[in-house]
Design an enzyme around this catalytic site. Structure first.
Site, PDB file in Angstrom:
ATOM      1  N   ASP A 114      41.477  33.917  36.238  1.00  0.00           N
ATOM      2  CA  ASP A 114      41.552  35.360  36.032  1.00  0.00           C
ATOM      3  C   ASP A 114      41.249  35.763  34.591  1.00  0.00           C
ATOM      4  O   ASP A 114      40.559  36.742  34.338  1.00  0.00           O
ATOM      5  CB  ASP A 114      42.952  35.847  36.429  1.00  0.00           C
ATOM      6  CG  ASP A 114      43.148  37.321  36.139  1.00  0.00           C
ATOM      7  OD1 ASP A 114      42.411  38.127  36.716  1.00  0.00           O
ATOM      8  OD2 ASP A 114      44.025  37.650  35.310  1.00  0.00           O
TER       9      ASP A 114
ATOM     10  N   ASP B  63      44.620  32.651  31.606  1.00  0.00           N
ATOM     11  CA  ASP B  63      45.519  31.865  32.458  1.00  0.00           C
ATOM     12  C   ASP B  63      44.728  31.324  33.648  1.00  0.00           C
ATOM     13  O   ASP B  63      43.511  31.395  33.663  1.00  0.00           O
ATOM     14  CB  ASP B  63      46.713  32.732  32.894  1.00  0.00           C
ATOM     15  CG  ASP B  63      46.255  34.013  33.599  1.00  0.00           C
ATOM     16  OD1 ASP B  63      45.019  34.268  33.671  1.00  0.00           O
ATOM     17  OD2 ASP B  63      47.111  34.760  34.088  1.00  0.00           O
TER      18      ASP B  63
ATOM     19  N   TYR C  67      49.368  42.454  38.510  1.00  0.00           N
ATOM     20  CA  TYR C  67      48.384  43.458  38.921  1.00  0.00           C
ATOM     21  C   TYR C  67      48.990  44.356  39.988  1.00  0.00           C
ATOM     22  O   TYR C  67      48.540  44.369  41.128  1.00  0.00           O
ATOM     23  CB  TYR C  67      47.104  42.776  39.423  1.00  0.00           C
ATOM     24  CG  TYR C  67      46.301  42.134  38.308  1.00  0.00           C
ATOM     25  CD1 TYR C  67      45.504  42.908  37.473  1.00  0.00           C
ATOM     26  CD2 TYR C  67      46.352  40.758  38.079  1.00  0.00           C
ATOM     27  CE1 TYR C  67      44.772  42.335  36.440  1.00  0.00           C
ATOM     28  CE2 TYR C  67      45.623  40.177  37.042  1.00  0.00           C
ATOM     29  CZ  TYR C  67      44.840  40.977  36.228  1.00  0.00           C
ATOM     30  OH  TYR C  67      44.113  40.406  35.214  1.00  0.00           O
TER      31      TYR C  67
ATOM     32  N   GLU D 193      43.190  38.416  24.495  1.00  0.00           N
ATOM     33  CA  GLU D 193      42.874  37.730  25.742  1.00  0.00           C
ATOM     34  C   GLU D 193      41.483  38.149  26.221  1.00  0.00           C
ATOM     35  O   GLU D 193      40.906  39.139  25.739  1.00  0.00           O
ATOM     36  CB  GLU D 193      43.927  38.018  26.828  1.00  0.00           C
ATOM     37  CG  GLU D 193      43.862  37.010  27.974  1.00  0.00           C
ATOM     38  CD  GLU D 193      45.111  36.984  28.856  1.00  0.00           C
ATOM     39  OE1 GLU D 193      45.992  37.842  28.673  1.00  0.00           O
ATOM     40  OE2 GLU D 193      45.189  36.098  29.729  1.00  0.00           O
TER      41      GLU D 193
END
Ligand SMILES: *[C@@H]1O[C@H](CO)[C@@H](O)[C@H](O)[C@H]1NC(C)=O
Ligand SMILES: *[C@@H]1O[C@H](CO)[C@@H](O)[C@H](O)[C@H]1NC(C)=O
Length: 459
Positions: A73, A76, A225, A433
């Site tokens: 994703d 991670d 999410y 990220e």
């Protein structure tokens, strides 16, 4: 005195030049393709990223099926299928609507990205009314830092939606991904495209018939999410993609029903995102129907973005603290769509060039890993942070001062704060990220900008 004047003049010139840098959009698309290649999991079919190996081959084992494959994703390892389907559609969309933006040298890589992704969506849609929504425990995943190839906790859990545990967001986003996948592949690979269309119809029917919020049915997804906007937006977005792929008026009727049922006219969406698809409905609806109701809402979204939304001092439109560059990029994509339909084209295209210029380095630093001036070197990305075996990769490395051992090339990072401050630190994941969803509209924007430059429309 004279030198002060020269300095001032130089400053002005430098400033005047901001936004005027001519980036090589094609090579940047190539780098973005590399990012998606780095993110692949399962059994890798090639050695194109020598520092990556096979991972999570036992996904699905807990329910007796093979769910290996797909992509990580973000920084991670979990497979969260709601944003996963969403990113696939956005890449497809750029290939469909800005075909001249993809030179042959990078089109093949983009097609490989979406084919990998669509194949994984097929794998996780084994029956009409079944979708495997998540592989992996997000809490456990985030508690560990290291190489995905060294994952120590064994097989991962699978979470599934069905008729009795429905998830209309997921069925709709799958339908959108498959329908757009059909359009990408219908001439390139008709057999694959036919499979896409069959799955698209099934997924949409599942979403529309068995209504429910996916993150209620899979509460394990909610911390990561959650569906904040509910499923009303996803159902409309999916219906329009179905209409685009099939030209079947049934789907246009669905979109009209949903318009009223979920009060689309009252939407005050400020973002286009993995969760919120309202702005996507408006530009796609306008493209397919030409109806005024879509036009007015699309203009409302873009005019708000361009004229009213918060900006950083250096001009980035700042639509969210967590990963602001992707929110900017997503909004840009909507407005480039609207420009492509002949609405306020010059304004939206200038906005697009400026915002994407910010990401690429116009303010003196690049936010694309492995590219340009002073690019990020500490992105919150486990695989690229780790040195090769047998060196240890753990939380000490995460907390340490050494940059990532490899580059997660071509990825855009989350981005700066509202004052343009970007601290390059693995520990600041909201800023450093990378993610499947971050790069999707960014990549489609690169294609759109390249197509505009070729047409002499980029000023
Ligand atoms: C997920 O992992 C966390 C941390 O190890 C654990 O406490 C939790 O029980 C796990 N959840 C499930 C559903 O296995
Ligand atoms: C779509 O359907 C309409 C009527 O429903 C028809 O007029 C039109 O030609 C169709 N377009 C395509 C591309 O098949």
């Amino acid at each position: 005195m004279a030198s002060l004047l020269v300095l001032l003049l130089l400053g002005a010139l430098t400033h005047a030049c901001l936004g005027q840098i001519d980036y090589d959009y094609t090579s940047l698309i190539g780098l973005s393709n590399t990012f998606y290649k780095i993110q692949r999991q399962g059994r890798l079919p090639d050695n194109d990223v020598p520092w990556r190996g096979d991972t999570f081959l036992d996904d699905g084992q807990d329910i007796g099926v093979d769910l290996s494959g797909g992509h990580f994703d973000a920084g991670d390892f979990v497979k969260f299928m709601f944003p996963y389907a969403g990113f696939t559609t956005i890449i497809n969309w750029g290939i469909i609507d800005f075909p001249t933006g993809y030179e042959a040298s990078v089109l093949s890589g983009a097609l490989e990205t979406v084919r990998t992704s669509l194949n994984f969506l097929l794998k996780t849609h084994p029956q009409a009314n079944t979708i495997h929504a998540q592989m992996g425990n997000g809490t456990l995943d985030h508690s560990w830092w290291g190489r995905p190839e060294d994952w120590p906790y064994g097989p991962r859990p699978t979470y599934t939606i069905t008729e009795s545990r429905p998830g209309s967001e997921l069925g709709s986003e799958y339908a959108a991904a498959f329908a757009s996948g059909y359009l990408v592949f219908k001439e390139r690979d008709p057999a694959f495209a036919a499979t896409m269309l069959q799955h698209a119809r099934q997924a949409y029917n599942f979403a529309y018939t068995y209504r429910g919020k996916y993150s209620d049915s899979v509460p394990e997804a909610a911390d990561f999410y959650n569906s904040w906007s509910g499923y009303g937006d996803d159902l409309g977005y999916g219906a329009l993609w179905m209409y685009r792929a099939t030209n079947d008026s049934q789907y246009r009727t669905f979109a009209d029903i949903l318009w009223n049922e979920f009060g689309y006219a009252g939407s005050n969406a400020q973002q286009f995102s993995w969760d919120d698809k309202y702005a996507g409905i408006f530009v796609l609806g306008l493209r397919l129907t030409g109806e005024e109701k879509y036009r007015a809402k699309a203009i409302q979204f873009c005019d708000n973005t361009v004229n009213t939304a918060l900006r950083t001092p250096k001009g980035l439109v700042f639509l969210g603290e967590w990963g602001p560059l992707r929110y900017a990029s997503n909004a840009v994509y909507i407005c480039l769509q609207l420009a492509d339909l002949g609405v306020n084209a010059a304004t939206y295209r200038a906005f697009a060039r400026q915002q994407i210029g910010y990401i690429l380095g116009d303010t003196g630093r690049s936010f694309v890993v492995g590219f340009g001036i002073n690019p990020p070197r500490f992105s919150h990305h486990r695989p690229s942070s780790c040195p090769p075996r047998p060196q240890v990769c753990d939380w000490n490395l995460y907390n340490g001062n050494q940059p990532n051992y490899y580059d997660v090339t071509g990825a855009i990072v989350g981005g700066p704060d509202a004052n343009d401050v970007y601290e390059d630190s693995r520990q600041l994941w909201q800023h450093t990220e990378v993610g499947l969803d971050y790069n999707a509209a960014y990549q489609s924007n690169l294609a759109a900008l390249h197509s505009l430059r070729k047409a002499g429309l980029l000023h």
